[in-house]
Design a protein around this motif. Structure first.
Motif, PDB file in Angstrom:
ATOM      1  N   ASP A   1      25.755  45.825  52.641  1.00  0.00           N
ATOM      2  CA  ASP A   1      27.123  45.357  52.384  1.00  0.00           C
ATOM      3  C   ASP A   1      27.944  46.282  51.498  1.00  0.00           C
ATOM      4  OD1 ASP A   1      25.909  44.731  50.048  1.00  0.00           O
ATOM      5  OD2 ASP A   1      26.310  42.586  50.102  1.00  0.00           O
TER       6      ASP A   1
ATOM      7  N   PHE B   1      33.494  45.662  34.800  1.00  0.00           N
ATOM      8  CA  PHE B   1      33.904  45.636  36.212  1.00  0.00           C
ATOM      9  C   PHE B   1      34.268  47.022  36.749  1.00  0.00           C
ATOM     10  CE2 PHE B   1      34.820  41.547  34.283  1.00  0.00           C
ATOM     11  CZ  PHE B   1      33.955  40.779  35.036  1.00  0.00           C
TER      12      PHE B   1
ATOM     13  N   SER C   1      32.931  40.233  27.775  1.00  0.00           N
ATOM     14  CA  SER C   1      33.233  40.389  29.195  1.00  0.00           C
ATOM     15  C   SER C   1      31.934  40.763  29.893  1.00  0.00           C
ATOM     16  CB  SER C   1      34.265  41.509  29.346  1.00  0.00           C
ATOM     17  OG  SER C   1      34.584  41.735  30.702  1.00  0.00           O
TER      18      SER C   1
ATOM     19  N   ASP D   1      29.883  41.303  33.901  1.00  0.00           N
ATOM     20  CA  ASP D   1      29.726  41.251  35.346  1.00  0.00           C
ATOM     21  C   ASP D   1      28.487  40.382  35.577  1.00  0.00           C
ATOM     22  OD1 ASP D   1      28.831  41.711  37.944  1.00  0.00           O
ATOM     23  OD2 ASP D   1      29.498  43.792  37.953  1.00  0.00           O
TER      24      ASP D   1
ATOM     25  N   HIS E   1      31.500  35.605  36.759  1.00  0.00           N
ATOM     26  CA  HIS E   1      31.855  36.673  35.825  1.00  0.00           C
ATOM     27  C   HIS E   1      32.706  36.157  34.667  1.00  0.00           C
ATOM     28  CE1 HIS E   1      30.536  39.032  39.197  1.00  0.00           C
ATOM     29  NE2 HIS E   1      31.432  38.422  39.956  1.00  0.00           N
ATOM     30  N   ALA E   2      32.869  36.990  33.651  1.00  0.00           N
ATOM     31  CA  ALA E   2      33.753  36.621  32.538  1.00  0.00           C
ATOM     32  C   ALA E   2      34.509  37.838  32.032  1.00  0.00           C
ATOM     33  CB  ALA E   2      32.942  36.012  31.399  1.00  0.00           C
ATOM     34  N   LYS E   3      35.790  37.623  31.780  1.00  0.00           N
ATOM     35  CA  LYS E   3      36.582  38.640  31.072  1.00  0.00           C
ATOM     36  C   LYS E   3      36.833  38.196  29.646  1.00  0.00           C
ATOM     37  CE  LYS E   3      38.841  40.645  35.086  1.00  0.00           C
ATOM     38  NZ  LYS E   3      40.088  40.831  35.840  1.00  0.00           N
TER      39      LYS E   3
ATOM     40  N   PHE F   1      37.499  42.521  57.836  1.00  0.00           N
ATOM     41  CA  PHE F   1      36.170  42.924  57.391  1.00  0.00           C
ATOM     42  C   PHE F   1      36.078  42.803  55.864  1.00  0.00           C
ATOM     43  CE2 PHE F   1      36.792  45.377  61.347  1.00  0.00           C
ATOM     44  CZ  PHE F   1      35.783  44.764  62.082  1.00  0.00           C
ATOM     45  N   PRO F   2      34.883  42.563  55.329  1.00  0.00           N
ATOM     46  CA  PRO F   2      34.740  42.480  53.875  1.00  0.00           C
ATOM     47  C   PRO F   2      34.982  43.847  53.229  1.00  0.00           C
ATOM     48  CG  PRO F   2      32.589  42.393  54.950  1.00  0.00           C
ATOM     49  CD  PRO F   2      33.606  42.352  56.040  1.00  0.00           C
ATOM     50  N   SER F   3      35.228  43.852  51.938  1.00  0.00           N
ATOM     51  CA  SER F   3      35.385  45.108  51.208  1.00  0.00           C
ATOM     52  C   SER F   3      34.102  45.388  50.436  1.00  0.00           C
ATOM     53  CB  SER F   3      36.536  44.990  50.219  1.00  0.00           C
ATOM     54  OG  SER F   3      36.425  46.005  49.235  1.00  0.00           O
ATOM     55  N   PRO F   4      33.567  46.620  50.547  1.00  0.00           N
ATOM     56  CA  PRO F   4      32.370  46.924  49.742  1.00  0.00           C
ATOM     57  C   PRO F   4      32.649  46.789  48.244  1.00  0.00           C
ATOM     58  CG  PRO F   4      33.208  48.901  50.857  1.00  0.00           C
ATOM     59  CD  PRO F   4      33.996  47.750  51.376  1.00  0.00           C
ATOM     60  N   PHE F   5      33.923  46.941  47.848  1.00  0.00           N
ATOM     61  CA  PHE F   5      34.254  46.917  46.417  1.00  0.00           C
ATOM     62  C   PHE F   5      34.377  45.493  45.866  1.00  0.00           C
ATOM     63  CE2 PHE F   5      35.895  50.789  48.288  1.00  0.00           C
ATOM     64  CZ  PHE F   5      35.131  51.700  47.578  1.00  0.00           C
TER      65      PHE F   5
ATOM     66  N   ARG G   1      32.446  42.917  47.176  1.00  0.00           N
ATOM     67  CA  ARG G   1      31.336  42.109  47.663  1.00  0.00           C
ATOM     68  C   ARG G   1      30.748  41.220  46.581  1.00  0.00           C
ATOM     69  NH1 ARG G   1      29.250  47.075  46.325  1.00  0.00           N
ATOM     70  NH2 ARG G   1      27.038  47.253  45.838  1.00  0.00           N
TER      71      ARG G   1
ATOM     72  N   TYR H   1      32.671  40.296  43.828  1.00  0.00           N
ATOM     73  CA  TYR H   1      33.775  39.824  42.986  1.00  0.00           C
ATOM     74  C   TYR H   1      34.798  38.988  43.740  1.00  0.00           C
ATOM     75  CZ  TYR H   1      31.685  43.680  40.458  1.00  0.00           C
ATOM     76  OH  TYR H   1      30.774  44.522  39.875  1.00  0.00           O
TER      77      TYR H   1
ATOM     78  N   GLU I   1      47.956  40.387  46.696  1.00  0.00           N
ATOM     79  CA  GLU I   1      48.310  41.802  46.647  1.00  0.00           C
ATOM     80  C   GLU I   1      47.420  42.478  47.690  1.00  0.00           C
ATOM     81  OE1 GLU I   1      48.866  43.436  42.601  1.00  0.00           O
ATOM     82  OE2 GLU I   1      48.258  45.334  43.528  1.00  0.00           O
TER      83      GLU I   1
ATOM     84  N   ILE J   1      35.929  34.037  37.877  1.00  0.00           N
ATOM     85  CA  ILE J   1      35.968  34.809  36.626  1.00  0.00           C
ATOM     86  C   ILE J   1      36.522  33.911  35.515  1.00  0.00           C
ATOM     87  CG2 ILE J   1      36.956  36.828  35.459  1.00  0.00           C
ATOM     88  CD1 ILE J   1      37.505  37.884  38.424  1.00  0.00           C
TER      89      ILE J   1
END
Lengths: 244, 244
Positions: free
Chosen positions: A85, A123, B9, B11, B56-58, B119-123, B125, B127, B178, B238
């Motif tokens: 993925d 991140f 914060s 991941d 996740h947490a910021k 399609f999914p984004s590798p970036f 996946r 988040y 966006e 998040i």
């Protein structure tokens, strides 16, 4: 026999670059394995750009020749089910028999991300260059202007670069900040080895006030790699788009 | 003895949630280990929110009591050098002796990310929640309006929830797109177990046209978990900010 052109997005964090290697896993290898598992034939793909270890892509392009009964439009989804993925095929289309992903590029857009804050972001640890000191984007933009146009970029290529002609044209460099994230977008007709990362490393020195914006022109004219800034880290670099 | 309040914060991809567990690695454990390595004493931290596995947490907050000669302002950097790079302490300050990170919260902001594309984004996946079908944000916003205000959110909590009072107030829900990324930002005075993820799962049904926006009010009034949509996946969530 069809010649297929595909667009692929990948998170390069877990790969030793795009180009297939003997002793380390590259993106090319996982794509070739996926195609071979689909079409049951040995396949070699031609990538447009040899991204380095840790470098990412949102729009890498490759082509390959294949004999198969699978319709072209079905290739992305069929390959994505066979890919990990962190590698996603976004598009496939049939192109002329002589189309070559590397030789026929007309221009490319690279993005480089800088995370500019006191502490790094969990991140962006794999997707940006963390810089602690406040960067002055006005200085950075002023320095970048000297790079726009057609120049000999010998000062901005790593020693491993084997391009015969060091002349490239940069159409524009956009620099924007949103909160702590700075994005540089560099559009050019071609790039020497590590050119984007050396440009970023040099513009960071300008943005930190360590060299003047005008120094960028002197660095260009020197045609000497040692005059430019350091090569910015791989993880901030994203191959955004390749046009033909 | 100081009482220190820290913002962290992280991941959450590689952790089994925030709260320390016997047989799996949680964020709390790596933070406690880092503090213990710094101050050479056994430490127990109190986290504001028990985020689930993969969340996740910021701006997670915790507090702990410590006797140490290290100045408060030095804690973030000293801890960050002892933490893995997916957990980053952003801030430390001294608070009153009776401050309690969990009991004294006044309101919280959660963000939820949806990646809405073919399609999914590798970036994204780890988040975002990938949704193939086009989402209608106008419908989603209309449905979200029914949730704003003080309500009994019994329909929007998982069976594991042990809160005695199911009444919560949502101040607002912002929804923005966006490119392919949709961000929901939900600001409330408190949240039941899985409340944000069940709200998102329900609003996705609205945005897909599977239920009408008005159905959200009926779901609220039913006070029945089975009437709401599914629990949206953990990786899109998040914990953004906690106010006191």
């Amino acid at each position: 026999m069809r010649n297929l052109k595909c667009t692929v997005s990948y998170d390069g964090s877990n790969y030793h670059g795009f180009q297939r290697q003997a002793n380390a896993l590259a993106v090319q290898e996982v794509i070739e394995r996926a195609i071979e598992s689909l079409v049951k034939k040995e396949i070699k793909i031609i990538g447009a750009s040899r991204t380095d270890s840790g470098v990412h892509a949102k729009g890498q392009v490759f082509n390959f020749k294949v004999e198969s009964s699978i319709p072209t439009v079905k290739f992305p989804i069929a390959l994505n089910t066979r890919l990990p993925d962190d590698v996603v095929i976004l598009d496939a289309c049939e192109v002329a028999d002589d189309f070559h992903a590397r030789y026929h590029t007309s221009d490319k857009i690279y993005e480089y991300q800088i995370y500019n804050a006191e502490f790094p972001s969990p991140f962006y640890r794999n997707y940006a260059y963390h810089i602690y000191n406040q960067l002055d984007l006005d200085l950075m933009k002023e320095g970048a202007e000297y790079l726009v146009g057609e120049h000999d970029f010998s000062s901005f290529r790593s020693s491993g670069c084997n391009a015969k002609n060091p002349i490239r044209r940069i159409f524009n460099i956009d620099i924007d900040r949103e909160d702590n994230l700075i994005k540089l977008s560099i559009h050019g007709n071609g790039f020497l080895y590590n050119m984007v990362r050396i440009i970023v490393g040099t513009l960071v020195k300008v943005a930190l006030g360590r060299i003047k914006p005008e120094a960028v022109q002197e660095i260009l004219l020197a045609k000497d790699r040692s005059k430019a800034g350091p090569t910015a880290p791989a993880q901030g670099l994203i191959l955004k788009k390749i046009n033909y």
